[in-house]
Design a protein around this motif. Structure first.
Motif, PDB file in Angstrom:
ATOM      1  N   GLN A   1     -47.677 -29.770   7.550  1.00 26.13           N
ATOM      2  CA  GLN A   1     -47.221 -30.976   7.202  1.00 26.13           C
ATOM      3  C   GLN A   1     -47.776 -32.138   7.933  1.00 26.13           C
ATOM      4  O   GLN A   1     -47.614 -33.161   7.561  1.00 26.13           O
ATOM      5  N   ALA A   2     -48.368 -31.826   9.386  1.00 29.59           N
ATOM      6  CA  ALA A   2     -48.609 -32.802  10.239  1.00 29.59           C
ATOM      7  C   ALA A   2     -49.945 -33.335   9.547  1.00 29.59           C
ATOM      8  O   ALA A   2     -50.140 -34.419   9.610  1.00 29.59           O
ATOM      9  N   LEU A   3     -50.570 -32.456   8.847  1.00 27.46           N
ATOM     10  CA  LEU A   3     -51.824 -32.996   7.992  1.00 27.46           C
ATOM     11  C   LEU A   3     -51.405 -33.999   6.894  1.00 27.46           C
ATOM     12  O   LEU A   3     -52.133 -34.940   6.950  1.00 27.46           O
ATOM     13  N   LEU A   4     -50.295 -33.901   6.348  1.00 26.42           N
ATOM     14  CA  LEU A   4     -50.094 -34.731   5.296  1.00 26.42           C
ATOM     15  C   LEU A   4     -49.576 -36.181   5.739  1.00 26.42           C
ATOM     16  O   LEU A   4     -50.109 -37.197   5.373  1.00 26.42           O
ATOM     17  N   ALA A   5     -48.850 -35.932   7.000  1.00 25.61           N
ATOM     18  CA  ALA A   5     -48.478 -37.193   7.450  1.00 25.61           C
ATOM     19  C   ALA A   5     -49.464 -37.964   8.111  1.00 25.61           C
ATOM     20  O   ALA A   5     -49.321 -39.190   8.263  1.00 25.61           O
ATOM     21  N   GLN A   6     -50.326 -37.304   8.653  1.00 28.52           N
ATOM     22  CA  GLN A   6     -51.548 -38.210   9.423  1.00 28.52           C
ATOM     23  C   GLN A   6     -52.177 -39.032   8.278  1.00 28.52           C
ATOM     24  O   GLN A   6     -52.933 -39.818   8.628  1.00 28.52           O
ATOM     25  N   ASN A   7     -52.380 -38.132   6.987  1.00 24.73           N
ATOM     26  CA  ASN A   7     -53.504 -39.051   6.219  1.00 24.73           C
ATOM     27  C   ASN A   7     -52.696 -39.827   4.967  1.00 24.73           C
ATOM     28  O   ASN A   7     -53.360 -40.830   4.340  1.00 24.73           O
ATOM     29  N   ILE A   8     -51.428 -39.420   4.743  1.00 24.93           N
ATOM     30  CA  ILE A   8     -50.742 -40.457   3.563  1.00 24.93           C
ATOM     31  C   ILE A   8     -50.192 -41.727   4.315  1.00 24.93           C
ATOM     32  O   ILE A   8     -49.742 -41.414   5.463  1.00 24.93           O
ATOM     33  N   PRO A   9     -50.510 -42.806   3.926  1.00 25.42           N
ATOM     34  CA  PRO A   9     -50.256 -43.936   4.433  1.00 25.42           C
ATOM     35  C   PRO A   9     -48.755 -44.104   4.860  1.00 25.42           C
ATOM     36  O   PRO A   9     -47.865 -43.951   4.159  1.00 25.42           O
ATOM     37  N   GLU A  10     -48.619 -44.584   6.208  1.00 22.66           N
ATOM     38  CA  GLU A  10     -47.230 -44.960   6.745  1.00 22.66           C
ATOM     39  C   GLU A  10     -46.046 -43.986   6.324  1.00 22.66           C
ATOM     40  O   GLU A  10     -45.020 -44.106   6.352  1.00 22.66           O
ATOM     41  N   ALA A  11     -46.643 -42.472   6.640  1.00 21.65           N
ATOM     42  CA  ALA A  11     -45.508 -41.432   6.366  1.00 21.65           C
ATOM     43  C   ALA A  11     -44.647 -41.082   7.688  1.00 21.65           C
ATOM     44  O   ALA A  11     -45.235 -41.353   8.914  1.00 21.65           O
ATOM     45  N   ASP A  12     -43.585 -40.789   7.502  1.00 21.65           N
ATOM     46  CA  ASP A  12     -42.665 -40.336   8.523  1.00 21.65           C
ATOM     47  C   ASP A  12     -42.865 -38.785   8.498  1.00 21.65           C
ATOM     48  O   ASP A  12     -42.711 -38.148   7.603  1.00 21.65           O
ATOM     49  N   LEU A  13     -42.676 -38.194   9.762  1.00 22.02           N
ATOM     50  CA  LEU A  13     -42.833 -36.812  10.030  1.00 22.02           C
ATOM     51  C   LEU A  13     -41.319 -36.259  11.025  1.00 22.02           C
ATOM     52  O   LEU A  13     -41.266 -36.857  11.867  1.00 22.02           O
ATOM     53  N   VAL A  14     -40.608 -35.498  10.262  1.00 26.61           N
ATOM     54  CA  VAL A  14     -39.490 -34.986  11.027  1.00 26.61           C
ATOM     55  C   VAL A  14     -39.701 -33.611  11.088  1.00 26.61           C
ATOM     56  O   VAL A  14     -39.880 -32.803   9.958  1.00 26.61           O
ATOM     57  N   VAL A  15     -39.518 -32.994  12.386  1.00 24.89           N
ATOM     58  CA  VAL A  15     -39.759 -31.516  12.640  1.00 24.89           C
ATOM     59  C   VAL A  15     -38.500 -31.211  12.962  1.00 24.89           C
ATOM     60  O   VAL A  15     -37.731 -31.496  14.166  1.00 24.89           O
ATOM     61  N   ILE A  16     -38.174 -30.064  12.399  1.00 20.57           N
ATOM     62  CA  ILE A  16     -36.630 -29.869  12.622  1.00 20.57           C
ATOM     63  C   ILE A  16     -36.662 -28.625  13.510  1.00 20.57           C
ATOM     64  O   ILE A  16     -37.571 -27.519  13.149  1.00 20.57           O
ATOM     65  N   ASP A  17     -36.040 -28.599  14.737  1.00 18.82           N
ATOM     66  CA  ASP A  17     -36.559 -27.350  15.778  1.00 18.82           C
ATOM     67  C   ASP A  17     -35.605 -26.319  15.246  1.00 18.82           C
ATOM     68  O   ASP A  17     -34.194 -26.473  15.361  1.00 18.82           O
ATOM     69  N   SER A  18     -35.810 -24.966  14.808  1.00 19.78           N
ATOM     70  CA  SER A  18     -35.187 -24.055  14.422  1.00 19.78           C
ATOM     71  C   SER A  18     -35.905 -22.621  14.384  1.00 19.78           C
ATOM     72  O   SER A  18     -37.112 -22.695  14.226  1.00 19.78           O
ATOM     73  N   VAL A  19     -35.063 -21.701  14.629  1.00 17.57           N
ATOM     74  CA  VAL A  19     -35.774 -20.379  14.273  1.00 17.57           C
ATOM     75  C   VAL A  19     -35.555 -19.717  13.044  1.00 17.57           C
ATOM     76  O   VAL A  19     -35.851 -18.691  12.675  1.00 17.57           O
ATOM     77  N   ALA A  20     -35.186 -20.554  12.125  1.00 20.94           N
ATOM     78  CA  ALA A  20     -34.841 -20.005  10.812  1.00 20.94           C
ATOM     79  C   ALA A  20     -36.171 -19.632   9.989  1.00 20.94           C
ATOM     80  O   ALA A  20     -36.191 -19.022   8.839  1.00 20.94           O
ATOM     81  N   GLY A  21     -37.322 -20.160  10.467  1.00 25.81           N
ATOM     82  CA  GLY A  21     -38.603 -19.906   9.724  1.00 25.81           C
ATOM     83  C   GLY A  21     -38.778 -20.805   8.473  1.00 25.81           C
ATOM     84  O   GLY A  21     -37.949 -21.811   8.251  1.00 25.81           O
ATOM     85  N   HIS A  22     -39.734 -20.085   7.636  1.00 26.67           N
ATOM     86  CA  HIS A  22     -39.773 -21.107   6.354  1.00 26.67           C
ATOM     87  C   HIS A  22     -38.473 -21.472   5.437  1.00 26.67           C
ATOM     88  O   HIS A  22     -38.478 -22.471   4.916  1.00 26.67           O
ATOM     89  N   ASP A  23     -37.565 -20.447   5.822  1.00 24.47           N
ATOM     90  CA  ASP A  23     -36.239 -20.307   4.890  1.00 24.47           C
ATOM     91  C   ASP A  23     -35.515 -21.641   5.500  1.00 24.47           C
ATOM     92  O   ASP A  23     -34.249 -21.875   5.320  1.00 24.47           O
ATOM     93  N   GLY A  24     -35.815 -22.307   6.673  1.00 21.02           N
ATOM     94  CA  GLY A  24     -35.073 -23.321   7.084  1.00 21.02           C
ATOM     95  C   GLY A  24     -34.859 -24.358   6.306  1.00 21.02           C
ATOM     96  O   GLY A  24     -33.881 -25.057   6.374  1.00 21.02           O
ATOM     97  N   PHE A  25     -35.766 -24.427   5.463  1.00 23.87           N
ATOM     98  CA  PHE A  25     -35.619 -25.727   4.538  1.00 23.87           C
ATOM     99  C   PHE A  25     -34.355 -25.682   3.655  1.00 23.87           C
ATOM    100  O   PHE A  25     -33.832 -26.394   2.993  1.00 23.87           O
ATOM    101  N   LEU A  26     -33.954 -24.287   3.520  1.00 23.04           N
ATOM    102  CA  LEU A  26     -32.760 -23.933   2.655  1.00 23.04           C
ATOM    103  C   LEU A  26     -31.371 -23.598   3.394  1.00 23.04           C
ATOM    104  O   LEU A  26     -30.138 -23.751   2.834  1.00 23.04           O
ATOM    105  N   VAL A  27     -31.630 -23.728   4.850  1.00 26.90           N
ATOM    106  CA  VAL A  27     -30.419 -23.268   5.657  1.00 26.90           C
ATOM    107  C   VAL A  27     -29.948 -24.483   6.701  1.00 26.90           C
ATOM    108  O   VAL A  27     -28.866 -24.390   7.211  1.00 26.90           O
TER     109      VAL A  27
END
Length: 389
Positions: free
Chosen positions: A340-366
């Motif tokens: 995701q950092a790669l996306l944010a570094q190269n798409i113009p004016e991107a915002d990157l939010v990193v959610i600190d969680s132990v939930a792993g990939h499923d964190g986007f669902l929980v």
């Protein structure tokens, strides 16, 4: 505002040509909508579902739906459609092939995420949508979000890709191969030609269990289960599908085993093995650079293939609309934060939010509260006209 549209329709298209060149006939697309279109028919939010998700967003992202939340139907006309190959109504291996009168089964042709985007665009055209305000999705849904902006430049104005990547990694392809081998090895699979009333439930349950190991982090399993032991006779997994053997009775039965078996058992009641294999293959093809960026001719001063691929990806990402919101889950091992950092570094004016969680990939669902907060703040900033009242 116009009146809300039909909530659970199916659009049937006479034919649809896949990226492969194969043409499907009598193609069904099952989708759902919430809210109402404005006069300009452009207050549209497209939600792109993940691998085993569906157009019924309430079943997997319900905490984000509601007035004042990320998926606010008083502000947006929300659209979500099932992908090709899913078992939830859109044409798939379960569908009848008009040329044979029988289910496609393993003969269902390969489809790509770009096929899904083009197909869903036809549904939006049918609904009279003039443009999409924002597309949002996690994992495979995030892949689809990126493809929306590339397949139809200018049609989707803002993007929220979550826990996703610009191209499927070797690590993810390898996990997919493990799941394929598990299913193929089940005698009940019969090369994909299994009877509808005797599917390879055992293999599909095991494949799901394998997937659950990659969807979470080691820390999440330790935190949730540790080494706690459970009475095997009390396991609710035993009521659905037996995944144990006699040898297990001689050893402790851990809570983490019960969790995996229960999840595997419940999954086989909702999904199909051929559909599962098909969508895994679909995700493997994901590479936004594929067939889009020209390759240089080899020469003495040519960059290495990896360097050239990296440069092509950066150049392509730079063409995407500005100001996306890119969201990461810190413990994600399938689509790690660096992607995701790669996306944010190269798409113009991107915002990157990193959610600190132990939930792993499923964190986007929980991690509902933190994702909801980030998305609402972003939408309020990017679409003030929709939040002025």
């Amino acid at each position: 505002m116009t009146s809300p549209l039909d909530r659970n329709p199916t659009l049937t298209l006479p034919e649809f040509k896949l990226e492969s060149g194969i043409t499907l006939h009598s193609v069904d697309v099952v989708y759902k909508t919430w809210g109402a279109l404005n006069a300009e028919r452009n207050n549209v939010m497209v939600i792109c579902h993940p691998f085993t998700g569906s157009a019924d967003v309430h079943k997997w992202w319900s905490p984000l739906m509601g007035c004042g939340k990320a998926f606010d139907t008083t502000r947006f006309f929300i659209f979500c459609a099932n992908v090709l190959g899913s078992p939830f109504g859109t044409t798939s291996p379960l569908s009848i092939d008009p040329s044979t009168g029988k289910a496609y089964g393993p003969k269902f042709p390969a489809t790509t995420i770009r096929d899904d985007v083009r197909l869903h665009k036809m549904v939006l055209d049918h609904l009279g949508v003039t443009s999409v305000a924002v597309a949002i999705g996690g994992s495979m849904g995030g892949m689809t979000v990126l493809e929306w902006q590339l397949c139809f430049p200018g049609f989707v104005h803002r993007a929220i890709p979550i826990a996703t990547c610009a191209k499927q990694s070797a690590w993810c392809i390898s996990w997919g191969e493990v799941k394929r081998q598990i299913i193929w090895a089940d005698p009940a699979f019969m090369g994909g030609h299994y009877p509808a009333d005797r599917p390879p439930t055992y293999a599909l349950a095991i494949a799901r269990m394998a997937g659950l190991l990659s969807y979470r982090s080691p820390e999440s399993y330790e935190e949730r289960f540790g080494r706690r032991i459970q009475d095997q006779s009390a396991s609710h997994a035993q009521h659905a599908i037996q995944l144990s053997n006699e040898e297990d009775k001689e050893y402790p039965y851990y809570e983490t085993q019960s969790y995996l078996r229960a999840k595997g058992a419940s999954f086989v009641g909702t999904f199909d093995a051929n559909c599962y294999l098909h969508i895994i293959r679909k995700m493997d093809t994901h590479d936004i650079v594929r067939d889009r960026m020209p390759l240089s001719l080899p020469g003495p001063n040519s960059p290495t293939p990896d360097a050239e691929a990296d440069a092509a990806l950066a150049a392509l990402l730079a063409t995407l609309p500005p100001r996306p919101l890119v969201i990461s889950i810190s413990s994600d091992i399938l689509c790690p934060p660096r992607e995701q950092a790669l996306l944010a570094q190269n798409i113009p004016e991107a915002d990157l939010v990193v959610i600190d969680s132990v939930a792993g990939h499923d964190g986007f669902l929980v991690e509902h509260e933190r994702i909801n907060e980030a998305v609402v703040q972003y939408l309020e900033r990017e679409f003030p006209e929709l939040y002025s009242n």
